[in-house]
Design a protein around this motif. Structure first.
Motif, PDB file in Angstrom:
ATOM      1  N   LYS A 195       0.980  -1.295  -0.327  1.00 18.70           N
ATOM      2  CA  LYS A 195       0.279  -0.052   0.006  1.00 18.70           C
ATOM      3  C   LYS A 195       0.546   1.206   0.301  1.00 18.70           C
ATOM      4  O   LYS A 195       1.874   1.639   1.013  1.00 18.70           O
ATOM      5  CB  LYS A 195      -0.544   0.034   0.997  1.00 18.70           C
ATOM      6  N   THR A 196       0.646   2.208  -0.966  1.00 22.97           N
ATOM      7  CA  THR A 196       1.162   3.389  -1.244  1.00 22.97           C
ATOM      8  C   THR A 196      -0.111   4.491  -1.217  1.00 22.97           C
ATOM      9  O   THR A 196      -1.477   3.838  -1.080  1.00 22.97           O
ATOM     10  CB  THR A 196       2.079   3.294  -1.919  1.00 22.97           C
ATOM     11  N   ALA A 197       0.542   6.103  -0.922  1.00 17.60           N
ATOM     12  CA  ALA A 197      -0.047   6.840  -0.964  1.00 17.60           C
ATOM     13  C   ALA A 197      -0.152   7.043  -2.812  1.00 17.60           C
ATOM     14  O   ALA A 197      -1.509   7.850  -2.995  1.00 17.60           O
ATOM     15  CB  ALA A 197       0.030   8.194  -0.298  1.00 17.60           C
ATOM     16  N   GLY A 198       0.801   6.759  -3.480  1.00 23.82           N
ATOM     17  CA  GLY A 198       0.779   6.143  -5.250  1.00 23.82           C
ATOM     18  C   GLY A 198       2.218   7.199  -5.419  1.00 23.82           C
ATOM     19  O   GLY A 198       3.377   6.688  -5.256  1.00 23.82           O
ATOM     20  N   MET A 199       1.866   7.399  -6.500  1.00 25.67           N
ATOM     21  CA  MET A 199       3.721   7.301  -7.319  1.00 25.67           C
ATOM     22  C   MET A 199       3.690   9.007  -8.052  1.00 25.67           C
ATOM     23  O   MET A 199       2.783   9.354  -8.446  1.00 25.67           O
ATOM     24  CB  MET A 199       3.537   6.422  -8.213  1.00 25.67           C
ATOM     25  N   LEU A 200       5.148   8.958  -7.943  1.00 27.39           N
ATOM     26  CA  LEU A 200       4.887  10.894  -8.927  1.00 27.39           C
ATOM     27  C   LEU A 200       6.058  10.587  -9.712  1.00 27.39           C
ATOM     28  O   LEU A 200       7.533   9.790  -8.700  1.00 27.39           O
ATOM     29  CB  LEU A 200       5.710  11.963  -7.200  1.00 27.39           C
ATOM     30  N   ILE A 201       6.080  10.990 -10.577  1.00 26.76           N
ATOM     31  CA  ILE A 201       7.755  10.631 -11.089  1.00 26.76           C
ATOM     32  C   ILE A 201       8.171  11.806 -12.049  1.00 26.76           C
ATOM     33  O   ILE A 201       7.407  12.516 -12.615  1.00 26.76           O
ATOM     34  CB  ILE A 201       7.591   9.645 -12.537  1.00 26.76           C
ATOM     35  N   ALA A 202       8.736  12.458 -11.457  1.00 24.93           N
ATOM     36  CA  ALA A 202       9.539  13.785 -11.832  1.00 24.93           C
ATOM     37  C   ALA A 202      11.416  13.475 -12.485  1.00 24.93           C
ATOM     38  O   ALA A 202      11.574  13.054 -11.057  1.00 24.93           O
ATOM     39  CB  ALA A 202       9.531  14.516 -10.090  1.00 24.93           C
ATOM     40  N   PRO A 203      11.372  13.951 -13.213  1.00 22.26           N
ATOM     41  CA  PRO A 203      10.644  14.149 -14.347  1.00 22.26           C
ATOM     42  C   PRO A 203      10.488  13.137 -14.577  1.00 22.26           C
ATOM     43  O   PRO A 203      10.787  11.580 -14.582  1.00 22.26           O
ATOM     44  CB  PRO A 203      11.932  14.732 -14.861  1.00 22.26           C
ATOM     45  N   CYS A 204       9.649  13.179 -15.721  1.00 26.70           N
ATOM     46  CA  CYS A 204       8.167  11.880 -16.810  1.00 26.70           C
ATOM     47  C   CYS A 204       9.234  11.838 -17.936  1.00 26.70           C
ATOM     48  O   CYS A 204       8.896  12.361 -18.746  1.00 26.70           O
ATOM     49  CB  CYS A 204       7.446  11.192 -16.328  1.00 26.70           C
ATOM     50  N   SER A 205       9.456  11.389 -18.198  1.00 24.25           N
ATOM     51  CA  SER A 205      10.376  11.017 -20.163  1.00 24.25           C
ATOM     52  C   SER A 205       9.350  10.131 -20.545  1.00 24.25           C
ATOM     53  O   SER A 205       7.616  10.106 -20.096  1.00 24.25           O
ATOM     54  CB  SER A 205      12.001  10.431 -20.337  1.00 24.25           C
ATOM     55  N   ILE A 206       9.441  10.689 -22.091  1.00 21.84           N
ATOM     56  CA  ILE A 206       7.956  10.185 -22.849  1.00 21.84           C
ATOM     57  C   ILE A 206       8.321   8.669 -23.387  1.00 21.84           C
ATOM     58  O   ILE A 206       6.514   8.360 -23.459  1.00 21.84           O
ATOM     59  CB  ILE A 206       7.709  11.000 -24.565  1.00 21.84           C
ATOM     60  N   LYS A 207       9.119   7.956 -23.246  1.00 23.06           N
ATOM     61  CA  LYS A 207       9.285   7.098 -22.999  1.00 23.06           C
ATOM     62  C   LYS A 207       8.759   6.240 -21.810  1.00 23.06           C
ATOM     63  O   LYS A 207       7.674   5.363 -22.140  1.00 23.06           O
ATOM     64  CB  LYS A 207      10.902   6.232 -22.960  1.00 23.06           C
ATOM     65  N   THR A 208       8.427   7.266 -20.469  1.00 26.35           N
ATOM     66  CA  THR A 208       8.053   6.564 -19.397  1.00 26.35           C
ATOM     67  C   THR A 208       6.095   6.079 -19.572  1.00 26.35           C
ATOM     68  O   THR A 208       5.748   5.420 -19.553  1.00 26.35           O
ATOM     69  CB  THR A 208       8.484   6.735 -17.874  1.00 26.35           C
ATOM     70  N   MET A 209       6.323   7.815 -19.951  1.00 29.66           N
ATOM     71  CA  MET A 209       4.802   7.761 -20.289  1.00 29.66           C
ATOM     72  C   MET A 209       3.748   7.230 -20.978  1.00 29.66           C
ATOM     73  O   MET A 209       2.634   6.958 -20.777  1.00 29.66           O
ATOM     74  CB  MET A 209       4.524   9.413 -20.806  1.00 29.66           C
ATOM     75  N   SER A 210       4.973   6.699 -22.534  1.00 22.46           N
ATOM     76  CA  SER A 210       4.380   6.008 -22.866  1.00 22.46           C
ATOM     77  C   SER A 210       4.228   4.595 -23.132  1.00 22.46           C
ATOM     78  O   SER A 210       2.909   3.888 -23.470  1.00 22.46           O
ATOM     79  CB  SER A 210       5.426   5.742 -24.800  1.00 22.46           C
ATOM     80  N   GLU A 211       5.361   3.431 -21.742  1.00 20.88           N
ATOM     81  CA  GLU A 211       4.738   2.912 -21.715  1.00 20.88           C
ATOM     82  C   GLU A 211       3.911   2.092 -20.626  1.00 20.88           C
ATOM     83  O   GLU A 211       3.537   1.851 -20.685  1.00 20.88           O
ATOM     84  CB  GLU A 211       6.427   2.242 -20.867  1.00 20.88           C
ATOM     85  N   ILE A 212       3.944   3.609 -19.393  1.00 24.33           N
ATOM     86  CA  ILE A 212       2.404   3.154 -19.052  1.00 24.33           C
ATOM     87  C   ILE A 212       1.461   3.233 -19.520  1.00 24.33           C
ATOM     88  O   ILE A 212       0.179   2.526 -18.897  1.00 24.33           O
ATOM     89  CB  ILE A 212       2.283   4.755 -18.037  1.00 24.33           C
ATOM     90  N   ALA A 213       0.869   4.363 -20.851  1.00 24.08           N
ATOM     91  CA  ALA A 213       0.015   4.575 -21.078  1.00 24.08           C
ATOM     92  C   ALA A 213      -0.498   3.199 -22.110  1.00 24.08           C
ATOM     93  O   ALA A 213      -2.069   2.680 -22.216  1.00 24.08           O
ATOM     94  CB  ALA A 213      -0.088   6.030 -22.558  1.00 24.08           C
ATOM     95  N   THR A 214       0.307   2.021 -22.442  1.00 22.41           N
ATOM     96  CA  THR A 214      -0.151   0.974 -23.342  1.00 22.41           C
ATOM     97  C   THR A 214       0.118  -0.249 -22.417  1.00 22.41           C
ATOM     98  O   THR A 214      -0.033  -1.134 -22.887  1.00 22.41           O
ATOM     99  CB  THR A 214       0.597   0.996 -24.339  1.00 22.41           C
ATOM    100  N   GLY A 215       0.681   0.291 -21.158  1.00 27.80           N
ATOM    101  CA  GLY A 215       0.792  -1.210 -20.170  1.00 27.80           C
ATOM    102  C   GLY A 215       1.695  -2.229 -20.422  1.00 27.80           C
ATOM    103  O   GLY A 215       1.763  -3.684 -20.095  1.00 27.80           O
ATOM    104  N   VAL A 216       2.607  -1.502 -21.638  1.00 30.71           N
ATOM    105  CA  VAL A 216       4.070  -2.158 -21.208  1.00 30.71           C
ATOM    106  C   VAL A 216       4.777  -2.148 -20.057  1.00 30.71           C
ATOM    107  O   VAL A 216       5.683  -0.563 -20.577  1.00 30.71           O
ATOM    108  CB  VAL A 216       4.072  -2.002 -23.074  1.00 30.71           C
TER     109      VAL A 216
END
Length: 193
Positions: free
Chosen positions: A78-99
């Motif tokens: 259990k966590t309060a969530g996650m902050l990605i700072a900074p977030c690259s386009i690659k990381t964002m794209s992996e998250i968006a596609t579930g890869v």
């Protein structure tokens, strides 16, 4: 309130945002779990004088980006969530596609599936249609995209002040109140003088 939060630092410019987030969370007595990508380590050496050891000492626990067996890969942690700072386009794209090829994207995926808060300080400009579609997908899944745009109306006196304000605004999204200058009626009136 759960005072445990995941901080991801990916390989985009602006590692100072992740560093400041760790510092502010430490001041607020949050238990931080840090994931640093290999490209982020390169950026650290380009953009700061902070060593790897100094960076990881800011977190309660460090998790290797390739460690898919980490507790962060499980919704039962259990966590309060996650902050990605900074977030690259690659990381964002992996998250968006579930890869989820790394612990960073897997932990973000877990945060979303558990309906916890995910905030991405996206560092890229300009954006093409593929980026925008990924941003839409993450928003539809419940994530928050927050490019770290400086609040110039506050008349910041340093880059550090701008970084701190952006990170404090991101932490607001987790219900974490950091004492920084904010736009309010009294402040607006003081600008008129």
């Amino acid at each position: 309130m759960n005072k445990r939060i995941i901080v991801g630092i990916s390989g985009a410019t602006g590692i100072q945002y992740g560093i400041r987030a760790l510092e502010l969370l430490k001041e607020q007595h949050y238990e931080t779990h840090l994931i640093v990508s290999k490209p982020a380590e390169m950026v650290r050496s380009y953009e700061t004088t902070i060593t790897h050891e100094q960076l990881v000492s800011l977190a309660h626990e460090i998790h290797l980006a390739q460690d898919i067996g980490s507790v962060l890969a499980s919704g039962s942690f259990k966590t309060a969530g996650m902050l990605i700072a900074p977030c690259s386009i690659k990381t964002m794209s992996e998250i968006a596609t579930g890869v989820t090829s790394t612990l960073m994207s897997r932990a973000a995926d877990v945060v979303l599936k558990e309906r916890r808060r995910l905030v991405l300080l996206l560092r890229e400009t300009p954006l093409h249609l593929g980026h925008l579609r990924s941003m839409t997908a993450i928003t539809e899944m419940g994530g928050v995209l927050m490019p770290p745009v400086p609040a110039l109306y506050l008349k910041p006196e340093s880059v550090d002040e701008m970084i701190t304000h952006s990170v404090a605004r991101a932490l607001d999204l987790f219900g974490i109140d950091i004492d920084v200058k904010r736009w309010d009626h009294a402040y607006r009136n003081s600008l008129k003088k």
